[in-house]
Each structure stands twice: as structure tokens, then as C-alpha cells.
Design an enzyme around this catalytic site. Structure first.
Site, PDB file in Angstrom:
ATOM      1  N   LYS A  13       0.819  -1.218   0.000  1.00 24.87           N
ATOM      2  CA  LYS A  13       0.000   0.000   0.000  1.00 24.87           C
ATOM      3  C   LYS A  13       0.852   1.267   0.000  1.00 24.87           C
ATOM      4  O   LYS A  13       0.595   2.169  -0.785  1.00 24.87           O
ATOM      5  CB  LYS A  13      -0.924   0.037   1.228  1.00 24.87           C
ATOM      6  CG  LYS A  13      -1.985  -1.024   1.257  1.00 24.87           C
ATOM      7  CD  LYS A  13      -2.891  -0.886   2.464  1.00 24.87           C
ATOM      8  CE  LYS A  13      -2.199  -0.899   3.799  1.00 24.87           C
ATOM      9  NZ  LYS A  13      -1.600  -2.162   4.202  1.00 24.87           N
ATOM     10  N   ARG A  88      -9.958   1.860   9.246  1.00 21.09           N
ATOM     11  CA  ARG A  88      -9.607   0.485   9.610  1.00 21.09           C
ATOM     12  C   ARG A  88     -10.785  -0.302  10.175  1.00 21.09           C
ATOM     13  O   ARG A  88     -10.682  -1.500  10.389  1.00 21.09           O
ATOM     14  CB  ARG A  88      -8.477   0.472  10.637  1.00 21.09           C
ATOM     15  CG  ARG A  88      -7.147   0.896  10.067  1.00 21.09           C
ATOM     16  CD  ARG A  88      -6.056   0.726  11.101  1.00 21.09           C
ATOM     17  NE  ARG A  88      -4.802   1.277  10.648  1.00 21.09           N
ATOM     18  CZ  ARG A  88      -3.815   0.565  10.128  1.00 21.09           C
ATOM     19  NH1 ARG A  88      -3.955  -0.726   9.984  1.00 21.09           N
ATOM     20  NH2 ARG A  88      -2.706   1.140   9.747  1.00 21.09           N
ATOM     21  N   ARG A 127      10.990  -7.447   5.143  1.00 19.30           N
ATOM     22  CA  ARG A 127      11.014  -6.042   5.559  1.00 19.30           C
ATOM     23  C   ARG A 127      11.553  -5.920   6.985  1.00 19.30           C
ATOM     24  O   ARG A 127      12.339  -5.029   7.286  1.00 19.30           O
ATOM     25  CB  ARG A 127       9.604  -5.447   5.466  1.00 19.30           C
ATOM     26  CG  ARG A 127       9.538  -3.976   5.857  1.00 19.30           C
ATOM     27  CD  ARG A 127       8.165  -3.393   5.671  1.00 19.30           C
ATOM     28  NE  ARG A 127       7.241  -3.897   6.675  1.00 19.30           N
ATOM     29  CZ  ARG A 127       5.946  -3.633   6.693  1.00 19.30           C
ATOM     30  NH1 ARG A 127       5.401  -2.906   5.755  1.00 19.30           N
ATOM     31  NH2 ARG A 127       5.173  -4.105   7.644  1.00 19.30           N
ATOM     32  N   ARG A 133      13.356  -4.431  12.255  1.00 20.13           N
ATOM     33  CA  ARG A 133      12.141  -4.236  13.052  1.00 20.13           C
ATOM     34  C   ARG A 133      11.893  -5.449  13.925  1.00 20.13           C
ATOM     35  O   ARG A 133      11.353  -6.461  13.480  1.00 20.13           O
ATOM     36  CB  ARG A 133      10.957  -3.959  12.132  1.00 20.13           C
ATOM     37  CG  ARG A 133      11.095  -2.608  11.433  1.00 20.13           C
ATOM     38  CD  ARG A 133      10.060  -2.377  10.385  1.00 20.13           C
ATOM     39  NE  ARG A 133       8.714  -2.375  10.928  1.00 20.13           N
ATOM     40  CZ  ARG A 133       7.687  -1.805  10.315  1.00 20.13           C
ATOM     41  NH1 ARG A 133       7.850  -1.192   9.162  1.00 20.13           N
ATOM     42  NH2 ARG A 133       6.488  -1.847  10.842  1.00 20.13           N
ATOM     43  N   ARG A 144      -1.466  -9.319  13.060  1.00 24.16           N
ATOM     44  CA  ARG A 144      -1.881  -8.151  12.272  1.00 24.16           C
ATOM     45  C   ARG A 144      -2.759  -8.572  11.099  1.00 24.16           C
ATOM     46  O   ARG A 144      -3.744  -7.913  10.771  1.00 24.16           O
ATOM     47  CB  ARG A 144      -0.662  -7.401  11.743  1.00 24.16           C
ATOM     48  CG  ARG A 144       0.061  -6.621  12.802  1.00 24.16           C
ATOM     49  CD  ARG A 144       1.169  -5.803  12.169  1.00 24.16           C
ATOM     50  NE  ARG A 144       2.066  -5.294  13.178  1.00 24.16           N
ATOM     51  CZ  ARG A 144       3.369  -5.155  13.015  1.00 24.16           C
ATOM     52  NH1 ARG A 144       3.928  -5.461  11.874  1.00 24.16           N
ATOM     53  NH2 ARG A 144       4.115  -4.687  13.982  1.00 24.16           N
TER      54      ARG A 144
END
Length: 190
Positions: A13, A88, A127, A133, A144
Site C-alpha cells: 500500500k 480500519r 522487511r 524491526r 496483524r
């Protein structure tokens, strides 16, 4: 043009929002970026958001809605925008509908990117490794994706019923995906 870009985490996105923003000459607005900006600059809304994020809590819808409304009213968004990460849930859809009615700026389309769960898990693991991360563990990523499936994915039906939905496969070359989105939007909005 006023667009929402939706899809599960890892579908691209942010990447596509940036490319579409450049193509259409409108800002890509990420709710995460809005929060970070307001917190960094210690705005009234940012300080209120920090009172939740500092405790590891989600920012409530009411505050999220205020921050989005404030951002959509800025000068650079007068001729359009791409909103990434909002709405959301159903409550945020209602709030966005009210904002757009108040600003007299109807939504033009909702771009829905999708990819298989395995592809999303692989992308987010990559990622996480590239960006260091630590919060992107397989368990957190799975959670998620479950939250998206339960709370956000049903919103696509709402926008589909309104005739605003443009569904795009989020797997492939970035430029090819962008070309598919632009072609679908140009055909829809023309």
C-alpha cells in the site's frame, strides 16, 4: 482525485500510494505518518496521541478521526489525496463519511490490493530483516493479518456496494501493479 488504498499489511500500500501520489500530483497521507508528525512536533493532537502510545495502547478512533480530519483540511489536500491506513473499522468509515460530507469532497475510489497470506508473511519477514524491526515477528505479523481480516477486510464490501471498489492483485512488478491501478482508476473515474 480522492482515494483510499486498502489491503493487508505487506501488500504494498505505501509503495503504491507514493507512486500514485506522484502520478496524480496529490499527497499520499498515511495515518502512521500523521501520528509521527503530530507527536514529533508536539501538537495538541500529538500530545494526546502520545498519552496512549507511550503506554503501548492503540490511539482511540475519536482521536484518530480528529487527526485525519485535520490533515484532510490542509491546503495541499484541497485537490485530492490518497489515504493509506484509514479507515480500519466500520466506526472510522462512518467518521470519514461525515468528514467528506462536511468538506464537500466525495470519495472517488477505493483501491484494494490483495495477495496470498504466504506472500504477505514472506514480504513482512523480509522487511523486518531489512529494517531491523524487532516487532515484526511471525507471531505479530500473523496477528496483524488476522486483525485486518476481521476488522478491515469487511469494509471492502461496504465500498463495493457503493460502487467505489477497484480490486487489484498486489503481486508482481511494482510498476506493473501501478499501471493496473492507474488503468482501473482512469476507467472508473473518467
Amino acid at each position: 482525485m480522492r482515494l483510499l488504498i486498502m489491503g493487508p499489511q505487506g501488500v504494498g500500500k505505501g509503495t503504491q500510494a507514493a507512486k500514485l501520489a506522484e502520478h496524480y500530483g496529490i499527497p499520499a497521507i498515511s495515518t502512521g505518518d500523521i501520528f509521527r508528525y503530530n507527536i514529533k512536533n508536539k501538537t495538541e493532537l500529538g500530545l494526546e496521541a502520545m498519552s496512549y502510545t507511550d503506554k503501548g495502547e492503540l490511539v482511540p478512533d475519536e482521536l484518530t478521526n480528529k487527526i485525519v480530519k485535520d490533515r484532510l483540511a490542509m491546503d495541499d489536500a484541497k485537490n485530492g489525496w490518497i489515504l493509506d491506513g484509514y479507515p480500519r473499522n466500520a466506526s472510522q468509515v462512518e467518521a470519514l463519511d461525515a468528514m467528506l460530507a462536511e468538506l464537500d469532497t466525495p470519495l472517488d475510489a477505493v483501491v484494494a490490493l490483495d495477495a496470498d497470506r504466504d506472500v504477505l508473511m514472506e514480504r513482512m519477514a523480509k522487511r523486518a530483516a531489512e529494517q531491523g524491526r524487532a516487532d515484526d515477528t511471525p507471531e505479530v505479523i500473523a496477528k496483524r493479518l488476522e486483525t485486518y481480516a476481521q476488522e478491515t477486510a469487511p469494509l471492502l464490501d461496504t465500498y463495493g456496494e457503493r460502487g467505489l471498489l477497484v480490486a487489484i492483485d498486489g503481486v508482481g512488478e511494482i510498476d506493473a501493479i501501478q499501471a493496473d491501478i492507474v488503468a482501473a482508476l482512469d476507467a472508473k473515474v473518467a
